[in-house]
Design an enzyme around this catalytic site. Structure first.
Site, mmCIF file in Angstrom:
data_model
loop_
_atom_site.group_PDB
_atom_site.id
_atom_site.type_symbol
_atom_site.label_atom_id
_atom_site.label_comp_id
_atom_site.label_asym_id
_atom_site.label_seq_id
_atom_site.Cartn_x
_atom_site.Cartn_y
_atom_site.Cartn_z
ATOM 1 N N HIS A 64 194.948 115.987 -72.996
ATOM 2 C CA HIS A 64 194.516 115.336 -71.763
ATOM 3 C C HIS A 64 193.734 116.292 -70.866
ATOM 4 C CE1 HIS A 64 195.689 113.701 -67.616
ATOM 5 N NE2 HIS A 64 194.958 112.742 -68.153
ATOM 6 N N ARG A 65 192.456 115.994 -70.678
ATOM 7 C CA ARG A 65 191.550 116.879 -69.927
ATOM 8 C C ARG A 65 191.556 118.284 -70.546
ATOM 9 N NH1 ARG A 65 194.014 115.242 -63.952
ATOM 10 N NH2 ARG A 65 194.342 113.048 -64.470
ATOM 11 N N GLU A 106 190.426 114.903 -74.390
ATOM 12 C CA GLU A 106 190.062 113.796 -73.513
ATOM 13 C C GLU A 106 189.286 114.381 -72.334
ATOM 14 O OE1 GLU A 106 190.795 111.215 -69.910
ATOM 15 O OE2 GLU A 106 191.583 113.221 -70.298
ATOM 16 N N ASP A 145 186.692 113.527 -68.731
ATOM 17 C CA ASP A 145 186.328 112.548 -67.706
ATOM 18 C C ASP A 145 184.870 112.753 -67.313
ATOM 19 O OD1 ASP A 145 189.020 111.307 -67.070
ATOM 20 O OD2 ASP A 145 189.476 113.431 -66.759
ATOM 21 N N HIS A 191 187.614 115.096 -63.138
ATOM 22 C CA HIS A 191 188.474 113.925 -63.037
ATOM 23 C C HIS A 191 188.368 113.205 -61.699
ATOM 24 C CE1 HIS A 191 192.233 111.784 -62.046
ATOM 25 N NE2 HIS A 191 192.161 111.376 -63.300
ATOM 26 N N GLU A 197 186.327 109.406 -71.248
ATOM 27 C CA GLU A 197 186.678 108.427 -70.222
ATOM 28 C C GLU A 197 185.570 108.337 -69.184
ATOM 29 O OE1 GLU A 197 189.889 107.354 -66.679
ATOM 30 O OE2 GLU A 197 190.484 108.755 -68.264
ATOM 31 N N LYS A 209 184.872 107.726 -65.715
ATOM 32 C CA LYS A 209 185.705 107.755 -64.515
ATOM 33 C C LYS A 209 184.999 107.041 -63.357
ATOM 34 C CE LYS A 209 189.033 109.361 -64.188
ATOM 35 N NZ LYS A 209 190.403 108.808 -64.272
ATOM 36 N N ASP A 228 199.281 116.654 -71.663
ATOM 37 C CA ASP A 228 198.808 117.930 -71.130
ATOM 38 C C ASP A 228 199.240 119.090 -72.027
ATOM 39 O OD1 ASP A 228 197.880 116.480 -68.992
ATOM 40 O OD2 ASP A 228 199.334 117.224 -67.539
#
Length: 283
Positions: free
Chosen positions: A44-45, A71, A73, A86, A145, A147, A271
């Protein structure tokens, strides 16, 4: 002689259950192991539990930890460039202030996006979409993603153009996926990039999603990715029944990862990639 043959046959039947049981157990174990090995690990990120989110340092850490996907954003700057961050403002993760859409790419890249996390990462920059694609294409999957795309008219087209310029708009082992909380944006993106899998993100307000709503999502989405707190066995089954897969977000403890694993999801957005890898059959 015939009676003897029948007797031998009947005796043989008595032993069949004993020989079949271990075979069946072995088959069940094989299925279980296969399911475990298929659990997709999405950083995640980036590995944002170990490095500042949405920076090249976090993406590199995820790659080194052998995550299946990073992942990221994507937002758009004042001068129409695609940047990886993000929040819709730079306040939380940089030493600057202001909205992403009010700053040029040059202004964004003058900011320190690492010191807030740790002095070890002082000087980390906000990367561009192109920078991330060029660094990691073919090396690790990228879950993109969009955003708050409603703030950036035309972002779907810009993302599509950037992928097509690199010949990344064709399916390649599902190594590119696009998702968003803005479901209309995903419909537009799917029209532009029909060969790329898309996903709809679902917050807590979607806890009571209906079969009809899932069926509608399935007309353009390949993934239904909800907040982990609304995931149940029933929801997983209903999503699978509509032909979609599920990558819930965002795991930050081992217990959360274990729970999702037991619920039968297809992947976990986390994470901490090591929490997913600790399951038997993981990498």
């Amino acid at each position: 002689m015939r009676v003897r043959t029948v007797s031998i046959f009947l005796m043989a039947l008595l032993f069949i259950p004993l020989s079949v049981v271990p075979v069946l157990a072995s088959s069940e174990e094989t299925v279980s192991t296969k399911q475990q090995q298929q659990m997709v690990n999405i950083a995640h990120r980036g590995a944002s539990g170990h490095a500042p989110e949405n920076t090249m340092a976090a993406f590199q850490r995820a790659f080194e930890m052998k995550a299946d996907y990073i992942e990221i954003d994507v937002q758009m700057t004042k001068d129409g460039k695609l940047a990886i961050i993000h929040d819709t403002t730079v306040d939380r993760t940089t030493n600057g202030t202001g909205s992403v859409g009010d700053l040029t790419l040059e202004e964004l890249q003058q900011l320190d996006a690492g010191s807030w996390f740790s002095e070890e990462f002082a000087g980390e920059k906000i990367p561009t979409f192109e920078e991330v694609l060029d660094a990691y294409r073919g090396k690790i999957g990228i879950l993109i993603e969009l955003k708050s795309p409603e703030l950036y008219p035309g972002i779907e087209e810009k993302v599509a153009e950037t992928l097509m310029e690199r010949n990344m708009h064709k399916p390649n082992n599902n190594k590119i996926i696009i998702q968003s909380f803005n479901h209309e944006s995903m419909q537009r993106s799917k029209e532009l990039l029909p060969s790329i899998p898309h996903g709809v993100l679902a917050g807590l307000s979607w806890a009571d999603v209906t079969d009809e709503q899932l069926a509608q999502f399935a007309t353009y989405a390949d993934y239904y990715n909800p907040n982990m707190n609304i995931v149940t066995h029933d929801l997983v089954d209903r999503v699978h029944a509509k032909g979609m897969e599920m990558y819930p977000y965002t795991v930050r403890t081992q217990e959360q990862a274990d729970n999702l694993f037991e619920l039968g999801v297809d992947g976990i957005i986390t994470d901490f990639p090591e929490y997913v890898d600790k399951h038997p059959g993981g990498k």
